[in-house]
Design a protein around this motif. Structure first.
Motif, PDB file in Angstrom:
ATOM      1  N   PHE A   1      31.586  41.991  58.830  1.00  0.00           N
ATOM      2  CA  PHE A   1      31.260  42.744  59.746  1.00  0.00           C
ATOM      3  C   PHE A   1      31.897  44.526  59.237  1.00  0.00           C
ATOM      4  O   PHE A   1      31.563  45.099  59.526  1.00  0.00           O
ATOM      5  CB  PHE A   1      31.683  42.272  61.724  1.00  0.00           C
ATOM      6  N   ASN A   2      32.229  44.300  58.185  1.00  0.00           N
ATOM      7  CA  ASN A   2      32.322  45.896  57.143  1.00  0.00           C
ATOM      8  C   ASN A   2      31.177  46.275  56.074  1.00  0.00           C
ATOM      9  O   ASN A   2      30.924  45.037  55.575  1.00  0.00           O
ATOM     10  CB  ASN A   2      33.922  45.956  57.439  1.00  0.00           C
ATOM     11  N   SER A   3      30.907  47.494  55.583  1.00  0.00           N
ATOM     12  CA  SER A   3      30.399  47.900  54.594  1.00  0.00           C
ATOM     13  C   SER A   3      31.265  47.837  53.891  1.00  0.00           C
ATOM     14  O   SER A   3      30.662  49.583  52.377  1.00  0.00           O
ATOM     15  CB  SER A   3      29.072  48.531  55.276  1.00  0.00           C
ATOM     16  N   ASN A   4      32.405  48.443  53.787  1.00  0.00           N
ATOM     17  CA  ASN A   4      32.990  49.257  52.820  1.00  0.00           C
ATOM     18  C   ASN A   4      33.747  49.014  52.115  1.00  0.00           C
ATOM     19  O   ASN A   4      34.378  47.426  52.612  1.00  0.00           O
ATOM     20  CB  ASN A   4      34.565  50.108  54.033  1.00  0.00           C
ATOM     21  N   PRO A   5      33.206  48.656  51.129  1.00  0.00           N
ATOM     22  CA  PRO A   5      34.340  48.518  49.688  1.00  0.00           C
ATOM     23  C   PRO A   5      35.545  48.627  49.856  1.00  0.00           C
ATOM     24  O   PRO A   5      35.616  49.574  49.285  1.00  0.00           O
ATOM     25  CB  PRO A   5      32.921  48.747  48.923  1.00  0.00           C
ATOM     26  N   TYR A   6      36.206  47.716  48.919  1.00  0.00           N
ATOM     27  CA  TYR A   6      37.218  47.610  48.419  1.00  0.00           C
ATOM     28  C   TYR A   6      36.656  47.001  46.526  1.00  0.00           C
ATOM     29  O   TYR A   6      36.477  46.170  46.746  1.00  0.00           O
ATOM     30  CB  TYR A   6      38.035  46.477  48.938  1.00  0.00           C
ATOM     31  N   TYR A   7      37.638  48.114  45.806  1.00  0.00           N
ATOM     32  CA  TYR A   7      37.080  47.925  44.630  1.00  0.00           C
ATOM     33  C   TYR A   7      38.541  47.201  43.283  1.00  0.00           C
ATOM     34  O   TYR A   7      39.739  48.478  44.153  1.00  0.00           O
ATOM     35  CB  TYR A   7      36.977  49.141  43.518  1.00  0.00           C
ATOM     36  N   ALA A   8      38.681  46.850  42.389  1.00  0.00           N
ATOM     37  CA  ALA A   8      40.049  46.807  41.775  1.00  0.00           C
ATOM     38  C   ALA A   8      39.789  48.787  41.026  1.00  0.00           C
ATOM     39  O   ALA A   8      38.528  49.096  40.753  1.00  0.00           O
ATOM     40  CB  ALA A   8      39.941  45.868  40.900  1.00  0.00           C
ATOM     41  N   ASN A   9      40.867  48.579  40.722  1.00  0.00           N
ATOM     42  CA  ASN A   9      40.932  50.166  39.740  1.00  0.00           C
ATOM     43  C   ASN A   9      40.666  49.658  38.959  1.00  0.00           C
ATOM     44  O   ASN A   9      40.161  51.066  38.248  1.00  0.00           O
ATOM     45  CB  ASN A   9      42.880  49.710  40.179  1.00  0.00           C
ATOM     46  N   SER A  10      40.308  49.099  38.351  1.00  0.00           N
ATOM     47  CA  SER A  10      40.218  48.896  36.731  1.00  0.00           C
ATOM     48  C   SER A  10      38.304  49.402  36.895  1.00  0.00           C
ATOM     49  O   SER A  10      38.056  49.566  35.524  1.00  0.00           O
ATOM     50  CB  SER A  10      39.641  47.514  36.053  1.00  0.00           C
ATOM     51  N   VAL A  11      37.468  49.047  37.776  1.00  0.00           N
ATOM     52  CA  VAL A  11      36.218  49.603  38.797  1.00  0.00           C
ATOM     53  C   VAL A  11      35.736  50.154  39.243  1.00  0.00           C
ATOM     54  O   VAL A  11      35.073  50.724  38.857  1.00  0.00           O
ATOM     55  CB  VAL A  11      35.831  47.720  38.791  1.00  0.00           C
ATOM     56  N   LYS A  12      37.362  50.716  39.796  1.00  0.00           N
ATOM     57  CA  LYS A  12      37.105  52.026  40.944  1.00  0.00           C
ATOM     58  C   LYS A  12      36.412  53.590  40.147  1.00  0.00           C
ATOM     59  O   LYS A  12      36.583  53.958  39.023  1.00  0.00           O
ATOM     60  CB  LYS A  12      38.108  52.431  40.876  1.00  0.00           C
ATOM     61  N   GLY A  13      35.470  53.709  40.818  1.00  0.00           N
ATOM     62  CA  GLY A  13      34.678  54.742  40.636  1.00  0.00           C
ATOM     63  C   GLY A  13      33.040  54.168  39.591  1.00  0.00           C
ATOM     64  O   GLY A  13      32.089  55.442  39.021  1.00  0.00           O
ATOM     65  N   ARG A  14      32.547  53.091  38.986  1.00  0.00           N
ATOM     66  CA  ARG A  14      32.003  52.254  38.248  1.00  0.00           C
ATOM     67  C   ARG A  14      31.028  51.598  38.897  1.00  0.00           C
ATOM     68  O   ARG A  14      30.175  51.655  38.590  1.00  0.00           O
ATOM     69  CB  ARG A  14      32.614  51.990  36.604  1.00  0.00           C
ATOM     70  N   PHE A  15      31.904  51.178  39.878  1.00  0.00           N
ATOM     71  CA  PHE A  15      31.260  49.659  40.045  1.00  0.00           C
ATOM     72  C   PHE A  15      30.549  49.844  41.646  1.00  0.00           C
ATOM     73  O   PHE A  15      31.576  50.879  42.066  1.00  0.00           O
ATOM     74  CB  PHE A  15      32.072  48.353  40.120  1.00  0.00           C
ATOM     75  N   THR A  16      29.413  49.616  41.845  1.00  0.00           N
ATOM     76  CA  THR A  16      29.533  50.054  43.861  1.00  0.00           C
ATOM     77  C   THR A  16      29.261  48.820  44.208  1.00  0.00           C
ATOM     78  O   THR A  16      27.669  47.667  43.248  1.00  0.00           O
ATOM     79  CB  THR A  16      28.094  50.967  43.702  1.00  0.00           C
ATOM     80  N   MET A  17      29.633  48.523  45.273  1.00  0.00           N
ATOM     81  CA  MET A  17      29.484  46.693  45.783  1.00  0.00           C
ATOM     82  C   MET A  17      28.966  46.685  47.084  1.00  0.00           C
ATOM     83  O   MET A  17      28.838  47.985  47.722  1.00  0.00           O
ATOM     84  CB  MET A  17      30.598  46.138  46.032  1.00  0.00           C
ATOM     85  N   SER A  18      27.685  46.306  47.718  1.00  0.00           N
ATOM     86  CA  SER A  18      26.607  46.527  48.892  1.00  0.00           C
ATOM     87  C   SER A  18      26.176  45.481  49.230  1.00  0.00           C
ATOM     88  O   SER A  18      26.324  43.508  48.383  1.00  0.00           O
ATOM     89  CB  SER A  18      25.312  47.040  49.109  1.00  0.00           C
ATOM     90  N   ARG A  19      26.173  45.093  50.947  1.00  0.00           N
ATOM     91  CA  ARG A  19      25.708  43.555  51.235  1.00  0.00           C
ATOM     92  C   ARG A  19      24.370  44.118  52.033  1.00  0.00           C
ATOM     93  O   ARG A  19      23.856  45.177  52.120  1.00  0.00           O
ATOM     94  CB  ARG A  19      26.674  43.350  51.662  1.00  0.00           C
ATOM     95  N   ASP A  20      23.155  43.042  51.661  1.00  0.00           N
ATOM     96  CA  ASP A  20      21.703  43.501  52.799  1.00  0.00           C
ATOM     97  C   ASP A  20      21.578  41.915  53.854  1.00  0.00           C
ATOM     98  O   ASP A  20      21.505  41.405  53.068  1.00  0.00           O
ATOM     99  CB  ASP A  20      20.636  43.412  51.890  1.00  0.00           C
ATOM    100  N   ASN A  21      22.682  42.808  54.960  1.00  0.00           N
ATOM    101  CA  ASN A  21      22.999  41.278  56.251  1.00  0.00           C
ATOM    102  C   ASN A  21      21.656  40.442  55.641  1.00  0.00           C
ATOM    103  O   ASN A  21      21.494  39.028  56.027  1.00  0.00           O
ATOM    104  CB  ASN A  21      23.622  41.569  56.876  1.00  0.00           C
TER     105      ASN A  21
END
Length: 126
Positions: A54-74
């Protein structure tokens, strides 16, 4: 039983981009916490990105932060991982995972997830 299928992996040069998809079966996709993990040969499976139910706010590993983007289409029962500025260190099999009622502190732990996809290979090499 929820089934997850990853796709979108492949061979890309350093600095390039790939978009991974994770298509899920089942109901109430928005009720699931979702995670992306990766595992390189000889290494532990490591956390990449995740979203709580019920949340669209991603959490990222430091190694990928700023380079990877997670999203979801329910509506499509699909999660995505947009990977930009790829590095050779990103080479791994990438897995999608899902489970219900995961706390923030559990999102990065592979053992907390009940449902896993088969993985998709990402190779970053010149």
């Amino acid at each position: 039983q929820v089934q997850l299928v990853e796709s979108g992996g492949g061979l890309v040069q350093p600095g390039g981009s790939l978009r991974l998809s994770c298509e899920a079966s089942g109901r109430a996709f928005n009720a699931y916490s979702l995670g992306w993990f990766r595992q390189a040969p000889g290494s532990e499976r490591e956390f990449v990105a995740a979203m709580k139910a019920f949340n669209s706010n991603p959490y990222y590993a430091n190694s990928v932060k700023g380079r990877f983007t997670m999203s979801r289409d329910n509506a499509k029962n699909t999660a995505y991982l947009q990977m930009n500025s790829l590095k050779p260190e990103d080479t791994a099999v990438y897995y999608c995972a899902a489970d219900r009622q995961l706390r923030t502190s559990s999102l990065g732990r592979p053992s907390e997830y009940d449902y896993w996809g088969q993985g998709t290979q990402v190779t970053v090499s010149s």
